[in-house]
Structures are given as C-alpha cells and as structure tokens.
Design a protein around this motif. Sequence first.
Motif, PDB file in Angstrom:
ATOM      1  N   ASP A  24       0.820  -1.203   0.000  1.00  0.00           N
ATOM      2  CA  ASP A  24       0.000   0.000   0.000  1.00  0.00           C
ATOM      3  C   ASP A  24       0.861   1.263   0.000  1.00  0.00           C
ATOM      4  O   ASP A  24       2.086   1.221   0.146  1.00  0.00           O
ATOM      5  CB  ASP A  24      -0.912  -0.010   1.228  1.00  0.00           C
ATOM      6  CG  ASP A  24      -2.235   0.688   0.983  1.00  0.00           C
ATOM      7  OD1 ASP A  24      -2.332   1.436  -0.002  1.00  0.00           O
ATOM      8  OD2 ASP A  24      -3.164   0.488   1.782  1.00  0.00           O
ATOM      9  N   ALA A  25       0.178   2.403  -0.150  1.00  0.00           N
ATOM     10  CA  ALA A  25       0.840   3.707  -0.092  1.00  0.00           C
ATOM     11  C   ALA A  25       1.289   3.993   1.340  1.00  0.00           C
ATOM     12  O   ALA A  25       0.941   3.288   2.291  1.00  0.00           O
ATOM     13  CB  ALA A  25      -0.113   4.794  -0.584  1.00  0.00           C
ATOM     14  N   THR A  50      -0.542   9.115   3.828  1.00  0.00           N
ATOM     15  CA  THR A  50       0.207  10.317   3.457  1.00  0.00           C
ATOM     16  C   THR A  50       0.623  10.320   1.990  1.00  0.00           C
ATOM     17  O   THR A  50       1.322  11.225   1.553  1.00  0.00           O
ATOM     18  CB  THR A  50       1.457  10.458   4.345  1.00  0.00           C
ATOM     19  OG1 THR A  50       2.252   9.266   4.250  1.00  0.00           O
ATOM     20  CG2 THR A  50       1.072  10.703   5.793  1.00  0.00           C
ATOM     21  N   SER A  51       0.214   9.312   1.225  1.00  0.00           N
ATOM     22  CA  SER A  51       0.466   9.286  -0.212  1.00  0.00           C
ATOM     23  C   SER A  51      -0.574   8.383  -0.869  1.00  0.00           C
ATOM     24  O   SER A  51      -1.324   7.684  -0.192  1.00  0.00           O
ATOM     25  CB  SER A  51       1.887   8.789  -0.526  1.00  0.00           C
ATOM     26  OG  SER A  51       2.015   7.418  -0.205  1.00  0.00           O
ATOM     27  N   GLY A  52      -0.619   8.425  -2.201  1.00  0.00           N
ATOM     28  CA  GLY A  52      -1.543   7.576  -2.924  1.00  0.00           C
ATOM     29  C   GLY A  52      -2.946   8.151  -3.015  1.00  0.00           C
ATOM     30  O   GLY A  52      -3.218   9.278  -2.605  1.00  0.00           O
ATOM     31  N   ILE A  53      -3.863   7.361  -3.554  1.00  0.00           N
ATOM     32  CA  ILE A  53      -5.226   7.833  -3.788  1.00  0.00           C
ATOM     33  C   ILE A  53      -6.009   8.059  -2.498  1.00  0.00           C
ATOM     34  O   ILE A  53      -7.043   8.738  -2.507  1.00  0.00           O
ATOM     35  CB  ILE A  53      -6.000   6.843  -4.693  1.00  0.00           C
ATOM     36  CG1 ILE A  53      -6.111   5.477  -4.005  1.00  0.00           C
ATOM     37  CG2 ILE A  53      -5.343   6.716  -6.046  1.00  0.00           C
ATOM     38  CD1 ILE A  53      -6.994   4.499  -4.765  1.00  0.00           C
ATOM     39  N   ASN A  54      -5.523   7.515  -1.386  1.00  0.00           N
ATOM     40  CA  ASN A  54      -6.222   7.679  -0.111  1.00  0.00           C
ATOM     41  C   ASN A  54      -5.570   8.730   0.781  1.00  0.00           C
ATOM     42  O   ASN A  54      -5.839   8.771   1.988  1.00  0.00           O
ATOM     43  CB  ASN A  54      -6.279   6.339   0.630  1.00  0.00           C
ATOM     44  CG  ASN A  54      -7.077   5.299  -0.120  1.00  0.00           C
ATOM     45  OD1 ASN A  54      -8.113   5.604  -0.701  1.00  0.00           O
ATOM     46  ND2 ASN A  54      -6.589   4.065  -0.121  1.00  0.00           N
ATOM     47  N   ASP A  83     -14.181  -1.581   8.679  1.00  0.00           N
ATOM     48  CA  ASP A  83     -13.129  -2.214   7.897  1.00  0.00           C
ATOM     49  C   ASP A  83     -13.490  -2.174   6.416  1.00  0.00           C
ATOM     50  O   ASP A  83     -14.574  -2.595   6.009  1.00  0.00           O
ATOM     51  CB  ASP A  83     -12.964  -3.667   8.352  1.00  0.00           C
ATOM     52  CG  ASP A  83     -11.808  -4.368   7.667  1.00  0.00           C
ATOM     53  OD1 ASP A  83     -10.978  -3.688   7.040  1.00  0.00           O
ATOM     54  OD2 ASP A  83     -11.738  -5.614   7.771  1.00  0.00           O
ATOM     55  N   GLY A  84     -12.578  -1.648   5.584  1.00  0.00           N
ATOM     56  CA  GLY A  84     -12.814  -1.568   4.153  1.00  0.00           C
ATOM     57  C   GLY A  84     -13.284  -0.214   3.664  1.00  0.00           C
ATOM     58  O   GLY A  84     -13.305   0.029   2.460  1.00  0.00           O
ATOM     59  N   ASP A  85     -13.645   0.693   4.585  1.00  0.00           N
ATOM     60  CA  ASP A  85     -14.057   2.045   4.188  1.00  0.00           C
ATOM     61  C   ASP A  85     -12.793   2.883   4.001  1.00  0.00           C
ATOM     62  O   ASP A  85     -12.416   3.696   4.849  1.00  0.00           O
ATOM     63  CB  ASP A  85     -14.962   2.646   5.266  1.00  0.00           C
ATOM     64  CG  ASP A  85     -15.534   4.005   4.857  1.00  0.00           C
ATOM     65  OD1 ASP A  85     -15.308   4.421   3.708  1.00  0.00           O
ATOM     66  OD2 ASP A  85     -16.188   4.638   5.706  1.00  0.00           O
ATOM     67  N   LEU A  86     -12.126   2.686   2.858  1.00  0.00           N
ATOM     68  CA  LEU A  86     -10.799   3.250   2.655  1.00  0.00           C
ATOM     69  C   LEU A  86     -10.803   4.767   2.530  1.00  0.00           C
ATOM     70  O   LEU A  86      -9.803   5.415   2.845  1.00  0.00           O
ATOM     71  CB  LEU A  86     -10.162   2.635   1.398  1.00  0.00           C
ATOM     72  CG  LEU A  86      -9.957   1.114   1.429  1.00  0.00           C
ATOM     73  CD1 LEU A  86      -9.307   0.643   0.134  1.00  0.00           C
ATOM     74  CD2 LEU A  86      -9.122   0.701   2.625  1.00  0.00           C
ATOM     75  N   GLN A  87     -11.916   5.354   2.068  1.00  0.00           N
ATOM     76  CA  GLN A  87     -11.947   6.798   1.880  1.00  0.00           C
ATOM     77  C   GLN A  87     -12.955   7.470   2.812  1.00  0.00           C
ATOM     78  O   GLN A  87     -13.461   8.560   2.529  1.00  0.00           O
ATOM     79  CB  GLN A  87     -12.226   7.135   0.419  1.00  0.00           C
ATOM     80  CG  GLN A  87     -11.105   6.660  -0.497  1.00  0.00           C
ATOM     81  CD  GLN A  87     -11.164   7.251  -1.894  1.00  0.00           C
ATOM     82  OE1 GLN A  87     -12.165   7.820  -2.313  1.00  0.00           O
ATOM     83  NE2 GLN A  87     -10.052   7.151  -2.609  1.00  0.00           N
TER      84      GLN A  87
END
Length: 683
Positions: free
Chosen positions: A529-530, A563-567, A607-611
């Motif tokens: 992951d980021a 702190t990086s990536g799409i999330n 769990d799984g609610d990434l944004q």
Amino acid sequence: MKPFKKLPHQHQMIQHACALLLGTTLFSQIALAQSNLEKIVVSGSRFEENIDRVPANIQVITKEQIQQSTSTNLAEVLQQIGNVQMVNQSGSLLGIGSQGASPDLGGYGATASSNTVVLLDGIRMNPIDQQSAPLNTIPLAAIERIEIVNGGASVQFGNNATGGVINIITKGGSLQSSSVGLNYGSYGTIIGDVSLRIKENNTTLMISANSSKTNGWRENSDALSESFLGRITQNLGGVDQIFIDASANHSQGKVPQIIEAEVGKSDVYFIKPVNIGNNYIQDGSSLRAGIVKGISQNTLFEMEASYGSNSSISKIQGTLALFDKSSLNLTPRVKFNWGKWGSSIIGYDYNISDGSNTQNYQQPNPATHVNLNNQSIYFMNRLPVSDQVELIGGIRRQKQDITLVSFGGNFDKNNAQIADGTYQTSFAANAYDLGINYMYSSGQRLYTKYNQSYRFANADEYFGFNPATQQNFSTGAVLRPQINKTIEIGGDFTDGQSKLNIGIFQTDSHDEIRLLNNSDTQTQNNINDADIRRTGANLNGTTKASSNLNLGAGLRYQRALYTSGINTGYLVSLVPQYLFNLNARYQATSQVAVGGVLNYVASQYYDGDLQNGFNQMPSYVFGDVSAEYRVKGWEARFTIKNVSNANYAVYGSNNTYSGNSAYNFLPAPPRTFWVSLKYNFDL
C-alpha cells in the motif's frame, strides 16, 4: 457519502490536544503516594533486566492484577488491564472463535494480527497466516506476568514486530502457588482451570490446563475450548539449566452471523437460515526444548528448539476449507557481560513454516501450498556512558525464501488468473534501532529511540485465502517486505507506590501490506500500500491511593493517516483514536474486596471504508464490577460483566466494493453474570 476531508478542522485538533492534556493531568494526579515499588525484571529486550534500563514503552501486568481482575480470558486481560485494542473478536463469551481476538499495538486495524508479535515465554505464538494468535489456549492460572512492549521490536524479535510485542510469562516453581478454579456464567458458560507447580530439589514441574464451554448468547455462537501446558525444568547448578515443555489445544464452535446493518440499528439476535450450521474446528500442539549454559563467568549460551502444528476446518454456507500449518524453530544466542563496558547479544533465528489450503477438501482437489524459509542474524549492544546514561543499539538482517504451489485459479493484483504451478522468490529486510536511556534518579528515567522494523507477507497473503472474509484472493509471491520507521520518546516516573509510564511515537510505514477492495472488479487483493503515518501516545498509571484502595488508568491516543496515494488524508479503518481504561479495587476487610473496570473506545471507520465515506462505528463505554470473599485458601467472586448492558460492536466491515451492504458488524455480548470459586493449596 461524506465529503472528502484531508485533515481535522482546527476545533477537532484542539479537542485532541485537550483530551491528551486531560489524560496527562489525570495520570499526574494518580501518581501520588508513599512507600517503594517493587523492581520489575523484564525480558522485552532479551537482556532480562530491570524495567527502568529498557529504552521502550513497556507495561507489565502482574499475576496479582490478573487474579484480582474481572477477566475470564487473556483477551479481556489485555483490553481491561493493558488498555490494548482488540481487533476481529468473535463476540464469543469465551473470547474465542474462528478468528478470535488480535491485540493491536500502534493502530493497524485489520492487519493487527500481522503487526503485533505474541510470545509465550519468548517463543512466538503467531501463526504463519493472518489468523489470530490462539490467546484462549493459555490458562490465566498459568501466567506469572505479561509484558507489553509498545513500538517496533524487529531487532529483538524479527518479523511482524512492527507495532509491538506481547510476551506472556508463565509461572515458575513455587511451593505455594498451585490452584484449581471454576467459573459459571450466563448462557451455560463454564470455565475450569487447574494449575500445579511442584519443586523437588533442582527439578521443577509446572502443569496447567483449562476447559471452557458456552451455549452462546445468540444463535449459532456456542463454543468450547480445551488446552494443556506442561513444563519440566532441571537446574544443573549455577545458571545452567535445561527444560522441555509441551502444549496441546482444541477448540470448536459455531460461527455467528455478521449483522448486515449499522451498529445499534438491527436485531443482534437475527440470523439467516443459510448461516445456521456455520462452524469451525481447530487443533494444535507444540513441543519445545531449551538449554541455558554458562560458558564462562561472563558468557552465557541460550538455545531453544521448537516444533508446532495446527489444523483447522471451517464450514461457511456449505463450503468446506481445510488449513494445515506447521513451524520448526531454532534460536541459539550468546550473551556477553563486558562489565563496565556493558553487555552484548549475538544470535541466529531459523524458521521453516508450511501452510496449505484446500477448498471443498472432501473432493480430490489439490491443495494450494506455501513454504516459508526464514533465516536471520542479529546483534544487540548496551554501552554505559555514565552511571545514569546508557546507549542501546542493535541490527538484524532477515532473509525469507518463498515457494508457492498454486492450484485452483488464484488471481494476481490485476485480477489475472495465476497459472497452476510452482513459483519461487526471495526477499530480505533489515532492522535497526538506537536508543538513549537516562536514569536521572531512582525510579525515574527518560528515553528516546529511533527504530526500523519490518514484516514479510503471511502464508495466506501469498496463496490467496482470507479467513476473516472467507474469500479467495492472491497477489502471487511478489509482495515486498513492509518497512516501518519509528521515533519515540518517553519515560517512567515513580513516587512511592505510584508509577506513571508515558510514551509518544511517530511511525512512517512504507510498502505496508494491506488488503485492497477493488470496486471495479469486485475483488480483494493484497498489495504493498501507499505510505501511512501513525502518531500516538500511551500513558499508564498505577497507585496505592490508600492502604485499602488501588487505582489504575490507561490512555491511548493513536491516529493512522495515509500520506500518499489515492487515499491521501484519509484515516485507516478499525483504528479508534482514543482508548481509555480505569480500574479500581477496594479491600474493605482482610477477607472482603470489591472492584471494577471501565473502558472507553472511540468511534472508528468500518473495515474496508478506505476513503472514510460512510458513518463510523460509534464510540462505546462498558464496565464490569465484582465482589470477592477470601478465607484461608478459598476465593469466591461474583462478577457482573457489561454492567450497563451497552450495545456495541467488536468488529465492523464495509462490503460496498462487492455490491453488498455498506454496514456489517459483530455485536458484543450483553450483560452477563458470573460466579467463581478458586482454591489455592500446597502440594
């Protein structure tokens, strides 16, 4: 869905600061009393030394605290006394299940079991897959103390020690510590413990056993667990000794349905007919032998060799799955005492682990198989600069060789099917740390430490099965090691019989191994992951407020942010930002005592609610109270758990990526009543 918010508003940051200040003030008030605290020797650094000489945030849970608590299993002890967040609990009255409970040190959420090492007398209990360490197999009566080391410890203990280490120390030989106990609780729950410790000349025998059974508080939640632990230690004179121990455990039960709704907005007793009969069976055993030998006056050799195996069968909605796991370990090390120049340890850890997974195993399908071969060498050194200042440092390098035998249509991270066959690869990772310990007065010290730790992918992260969701996925054997870098400051402050322990940290994680929910392909894939940054503080205080009253409190603040990536700017799910614990015990007479514990867990994303687009699992408060009567060797106790009958969840998930419900949760047990009877005797 909620709008995107990268950072908290100013007033939220003020709230966080005020809460932390309030917690610090509370602990400062707790640390006021007279008398002297007993010196505690810990093994969290592998040096086995006084706790005030270890540059780390270490909590110690004593056998007295365990015996006087309202806890009936180890998961409850860690949560209610250690103020440790427990992730992926089953909701069982026994704290067991197909997943059990995983301690989360540092805020890792769904991957807590892979980032916290659990040791039994220095030997790791973590399985080679994502399942939880079998905490329920350790009888509480066998425990002498529990050491909770917060922060990265890969130099000392290698793979997976990125968030911290929990070391469970069993009791040694004592002529007056044997006991037998029986607990009876609501819903037909029965827990029996036997602990025997016999010492004859230079030979010590320790045997502990536990048997637990419950009818379950909701349909399809009955369970049972049986465990045995035995050890023979032979003292050969001086520091020399040899030992051999063996353990066996069995657990089985039903798998209650996860509720497809928001927490508090559904009947927790509901179950679909298709889920009736979901169950699991697990069996495990281990054998270990060790030696301690003085080579010279200032040189000590230690070595353990162990073998363990575990087999589990699960049936979820008619689909059968068989998991077989085994692990062989060899851990020699040499300790040097250089006198005024300090001490050193050089060691070598060798491990071979095998894991196989067969779906619908009653049919002639070949098993997907993973073999992990781990080798590491490490060096640690302690250098006294003065009577008050010490430098502590160390390095470790570990190599992992992976062989993956893939069958049955696993998929890579791009959702492309992996051809059946054998795949091989290797990875290596380095760990190091450097700490300064300043003991400016008796019982008072400050420390700072910089650390790099790592974790390799687990077996099932390679061969593609997630036991938590019962779904297949795979990235193939291409996951790079996760690297964590942590800077930490803290200290211990003692005043008479009061102690305050503080640790503040910041951890930057690179290539973290986590699960990606892909809504486009409606699949799950493990990925590197980021970057994620974790910041937090851990405060623990105990005091003897009066001759009859003991108080303890714990406060954890933790924040895990991409702190990086799409999330970028979003919080990691299943990580509550605040945990608070308060416990008290009042000794009314020499025979009568009352006590209680209060726990607060802040809200957290499913769990799984990434944004962070959906509502959070709400915060909750729960507490236990108890009354105890002792006469001679007898102890009787009445306990009410979850005394306010709080309605909360032990786990929640978001499955919108597959077109399913946004809210799913496992409810916690309601109010329960317990009666226990224990007898302590001499053999």
